[in-house]
Write an enzyme that holds these catalytic residues in place. Structure first.
Site, short mmCIF file in Angstrom:
data_model
loop_
_atom_site.label_atom_id
_atom_site.label_comp_id
_atom_site.label_asym_id
_atom_site.label_seq_id
_atom_site.Cartn_x
_atom_site.Cartn_y
_atom_site.Cartn_z
N LYS A 143 0.84 -1.20 0.00
CA LYS A 143 0.00 0.00 0.00
C LYS A 143 0.87 1.24 0.00
O LYS A 143 1.71 1.43 0.87
CB LYS A 143 -0.90 -0.01 1.23
CG LYS A 143 -1.72 1.26 1.43
CD LYS A 143 -2.47 1.22 2.76
CE LYS A 143 -3.11 2.57 3.08
NZ LYS A 143 -3.77 2.57 4.41
N ASP B 117 -12.01 7.34 4.18
CA ASP B 117 -10.79 7.06 4.93
C ASP B 117 -10.44 5.58 4.91
O ASP B 117 -9.39 5.18 5.41
CB ASP B 117 -10.94 7.55 6.37
CG ASP B 117 -9.62 7.58 7.12
OD1 ASP B 117 -8.57 7.68 6.45
OD2 ASP B 117 -9.63 7.47 8.36
N ASP C 58 1.70 6.17 5.97
CA ASP C 58 0.69 5.28 5.40
C ASP C 58 1.17 4.58 4.14
O ASP C 58 0.44 3.80 3.55
CB ASP C 58 -0.59 6.07 5.11
CG ASP C 58 -1.84 5.20 5.22
OD1 ASP C 58 -1.77 4.16 5.90
OD2 ASP C 58 -2.88 5.58 4.65
N ARG D 258 -7.71 -0.13 1.12
CA ARG D 258 -8.27 -1.35 0.52
C ARG D 258 -8.73 -1.09 -0.92
O ARG D 258 -8.79 -2.02 -1.73
CB ARG D 258 -9.42 -1.87 1.39
CG ARG D 258 -10.60 -0.94 1.50
CD ARG D 258 -11.49 -1.25 2.70
NE ARG D 258 -10.86 -0.84 3.94
CZ ARG D 258 -11.39 -1.05 5.15
NH1 ARG D 258 -12.56 -1.66 5.27
NH2 ARG D 258 -10.77 -0.65 6.24
N ASP E 283 -2.24 10.48 3.90
CA ASP E 283 -3.66 10.15 4.04
C ASP E 283 -4.36 11.15 4.96
O ASP E 283 -4.21 11.09 6.18
CB ASP E 283 -3.81 8.73 4.60
CG ASP E 283 -5.27 8.33 4.74
OD1 ASP E 283 -6.13 8.97 4.10
OD2 ASP E 283 -5.54 7.37 5.49
N LYS F 87 -9.71 12.98 8.72
CA LYS F 87 -9.20 12.50 9.99
C LYS F 87 -9.13 13.63 11.01
O LYS F 87 -9.04 14.80 10.65
CB LYS F 87 -7.79 11.92 9.80
CG LYS F 87 -7.71 10.64 9.02
CD LYS F 87 -6.26 10.20 8.88
CE LYS F 87 -6.16 8.89 8.11
NZ LYS F 87 -6.70 7.75 8.87
N GLU G 231 -9.43 3.98 2.38
CA GLU G 231 -8.95 4.08 0.99
C GLU G 231 -7.89 3.05 0.65
O GLU G 231 -7.71 2.71 -0.53
CB GLU G 231 -8.40 5.50 0.74
CG GLU G 231 -6.96 5.74 1.15
CD GLU G 231 -6.69 5.56 2.64
OE1 GLU G 231 -5.56 5.18 2.99
OE2 GLU G 231 -7.60 5.80 3.44
#
Length: 512
Positions: free
Chosen positions: A254, A336, A277, A340, A259, A266, A338
């Site tokens: 990933k 959020d 991230d 996946r 993010d 967030k 995201e």
């Protein structure tokens, strides 16, 4: 830092000029370890009251006549197991922070022969010596330049030493890029790193941009990227160390370089840590840096979908429905969630390689942090043999994981009235429902998912990337290569022999 392996008895270590000599001393040292003036000193101190007993307890002195080192550090290593060695070396290296210490000799000759102890020692030393300086105006930190590791037999330890140096290099690269701020580690920057790695023997790199990704139909990946000014990058790397007929292991990392949460923004506190991230992507890059050094007889594919998750006027909205590369539609209930979304398209893409196994690595869920904290990574797998192999690799590499379930009932929360599935399943069992989402895109190959949200970095005063799970993945790949070796024929001879002396340096700085 330069790592050098030598055959050194305690007597020979005492005669080696250096800024500091570190001697690991177990409860049951090998026969003959106490010979010579240094051996007698260690035996005397170990049985006296000046040296507190217990793992990683130390005794230190300067200017002793029995050694040519300016400083002598004795460290208890109790049973001499890899975990004990790692803690002992970490404690010793942590005490050597003086600016004038440039060369350290680490003597392991008194330890009983234990597989993995040498690798644990190098990992601890490399971790202790790493200092992030890339975006600082003045490069301040430790001045340690050389670590000489003394063992009972360098010839017998050379294979483990080579692997340990490779892993240390990979971990350092993963830490370096995960630590860089989002404006110094964009998707374009990650692609540049991958291209540079593609110049190494047996490695090839291809970088796809927005047009190529659109042609592939990666609607979920594009949906996440559409809210950012930074263009997405889909990085495809190949390490070809075995015959073409040998199915590859595919690693999917990933690569969300920052993010914000998107429209599902967030909270502000600690949002700066969302630069981490892309820890999964950093670990895949680290593995390829390690493969370039170790040159195992295995084929590996690395896939890194990389973009930012930002909340501008073009950003995907809660309730939007997108079509993934697999053709399955997804209702985005939370922007959020995201990671996946970019991973699901990469997992679909992975099927074209007809892999022997697919492993994705992602800082995916806060729920996994709640479940396992920062000690073990979360492991999900569709195949028991793959789960066992990864678990055993993690234990051997001191980079442990813990398997969590994938019962079909956990997928019930992903049902949607407006698409084939939603991208979230509610708060309960959040790490598992995220894994169940990914499972819908994995195909027939054995698949494992490593949720490293709790292990990829540390917060607080020790804030920084850990480089995990590069050690676990490299151990797994080495195990697979060893099992496949009798049946596999290398595509070509390794271009160079394993060096006894290896240099591990931070990657070259790149301007934002």
């Amino acid at each position: 830092m330069n790592f050098e392996l030598k055959t050194l008895t305690l007597l020979q270590a005492a005669a080696t000029p250096c800024d500091a000599l570190v001697v690991l001393w177990p409860e049951q040292p090998v026969a003959g370890a106490g010979e010579g003036a240094l051996g007698e000193l260690v035996l005397r101190e170990a049985s006296g009251a000046h040296w507190e007993r217990g793992l990683a307890k130390m005794w230190s002195s300067h200017g002793l006549s029995v050694v040519k080192a300016a400083r002598l550090v004795l460290v208890h290593a109790t049973d001499g197991a890899p975990a004990s060695v790692r803690k002992a070396v970490a404690a010793a290296m942590g005490s050597l922070k003086a600016p004038g210490i440039k060369k350290v000799v680490l003597c392991l000759a008194a330890l009983p022969a234990r597989a993995g102890a040498l690798q644990a020692a190098l990992a601890a030393a490399a971790d202790s010596s790493y200092v992030y300086t890339t975006t600082k105006s003045k490069a301040t930190g430790r001045t340690l330049q050389q670590l000489v590791v003394g063992v009972a037999s360098s010839a017998q330890s050379q294979a483990e030493f080579k692997q340990a140096c490779a892993v240390a290099k990979g971990v350092e690269l993963a830490k370096e890029w995960a630590n860089r701020p989002g404006n110094h580690a964009t998707p374009t920057h990650l692609a540049d790193v991958a291209r540079k790695l593609g110049k190494a023997p047996r490695i090839k790199t291809e970088v796809l941009g927005p047009r190529e990704v659109a042609k592939l139909g990666m609607g979920a990946f594009m949906a996440v990227a559409q809210g950012s000014e930074e263009p997405l990058r889909f990085i495809v790397m190949h390490y070809n160390g075995a015959a073409k007929t040998q199915a590859p292991v595919v690693l999917v990392g990933k690569g969300i370089t920052f993010d914000t949460g998107g429209i599902s923004l967030k909270p502000a506190p600690e949002m700066d840590e969302m630069k981490f991230d892309m820890g999964g992507a950093a670990s895949v890059l680290g593995v390829f840096a390690a493969l370039a050094e170790a040159q195992p007889a295995i084929n590996v594919v690395g896939l890194i979908p990389s973009c930012e998750n930002m909340p501008d006027g073009r950003a995907v909205k809660p309730g939007d429905v997108v079509t993934s590369m697999s053709g399955q539609t997804i209702e985005i209930l939370n922007t959020d969630a995201e990671g996946r979304l970019i991973l699901c398209d990469a997992l679909t893409y992975a099927q074209r390689f007809k892999p022997r196994a697919v492993i994705d690595i992602a800082t995916l869920t806060g729920a996994c942090v709640i479940a396992l904290g920062g000690v073990r990574s979360g492991l999900f797998a569709t195949d028991d043999a793959l789960a066992t192999a990864l678990t055993q690799a993690g234990e051997a590499a001191l980079d442990p994981c813990w398997r969590l379930p994938l019962d079909d009932e956990y997928a019930e929360g992903l049902k949607s009235n407006f698409a084939d599935m939603g991208n979230v399943g509610g708060r309960p069992a959040g790490a598992i429902t995220a894994a169940k989402f990914l499972q819908k895109f994995v195909g027939e190959a054995p698949w494992a998912h490593l949720d490293i949200a709790g292990t990829a970095w540390k917060g607080g005063a020790a804030k920084g990337a850990t480089g995990r799970p590069v050690g676990l993945l490299m151990q797994y790949l080495a195990d697979v290569a060893q099992l496949a070796q009798p049946a596999a024929t290398p595509a070509a001879k390794a271009p160079r022999k394993a060096p006894v002396k290896t240099t591990v340096k931070a990657p070259v700085k790149r301007a934002a």
